[in-house]
Motif scaffolding. Structure first.
Motif, mmCIF file in Angstrom:
data_model
loop_
_atom_site.group_PDB
_atom_site.id
_atom_site.type_symbol
_atom_site.label_atom_id
_atom_site.label_comp_id
_atom_site.label_asym_id
_atom_site.label_seq_id
_atom_site.Cartn_x
_atom_site.Cartn_y
_atom_site.Cartn_z
ATOM 1 N N GLU A 66 0.786 -1.337 0.061
ATOM 2 C CA GLU A 66 0.101 -0.031 -0.001
ATOM 3 C C GLU A 66 1.028 1.097 -0.178
ATOM 4 O O GLU A 66 0.692 2.156 -0.618
ATOM 5 C CB GLU A 66 -0.946 -0.052 1.153
ATOM 6 N N ARG A 69 2.365 1.721 -3.533
ATOM 7 C CA ARG A 69 1.153 2.082 -4.406
ATOM 8 C C ARG A 69 1.067 3.873 -4.265
ATOM 9 O O ARG A 69 0.843 4.321 -5.109
ATOM 10 C CB ARG A 69 0.064 1.516 -4.142
ATOM 11 N N GLU A 70 0.715 3.913 -2.718
ATOM 12 C CA GLU A 70 0.902 5.464 -2.817
ATOM 13 C C GLU A 70 2.017 6.273 -3.285
ATOM 14 O O GLU A 70 1.929 7.476 -3.601
ATOM 15 C CB GLU A 70 0.579 5.797 -1.250
#
Length: 78
Positions: A66, A69-70
């Protein structure tokens, strides 16, 4: 009549049944497959993990993905 060994084994089975009850058998195998294919874990590494240890590593991996991805999304925007 039960002897001490049989009672101990039954208790251990019950403990792990409860410990793994939140994940289905299909989910368990799908997770193993993805961890082996995408993240290069060995099956023996996965099977040797204590159930709570496995859960911690999977949660840390999800958190890492995550964050990546950010980071990628921010690079694309800026």
């Amino acid at each position: 009549m039960f002897n001490k060994t049989e009672e101990s084994i039954t208790g251990t089975k019950c403990f792990f049944l409860v410990a793994l009850s939140h994940e289905s058998l299909v989910g368990y195998y799908q997770s193993n497959f993805q961890l082996m294919q995408e993240h290069k874990y060995a099956l023996t590494e996965l099977e040797d993990m204590i159930p709570w240890e496995r859960e911690i590593y999977v949660k840390l991996l999800v958190q890492h993905l995550e964050e990546e991805r950010e980071r990628m999304r921010q690079e694309q925007q800026g």
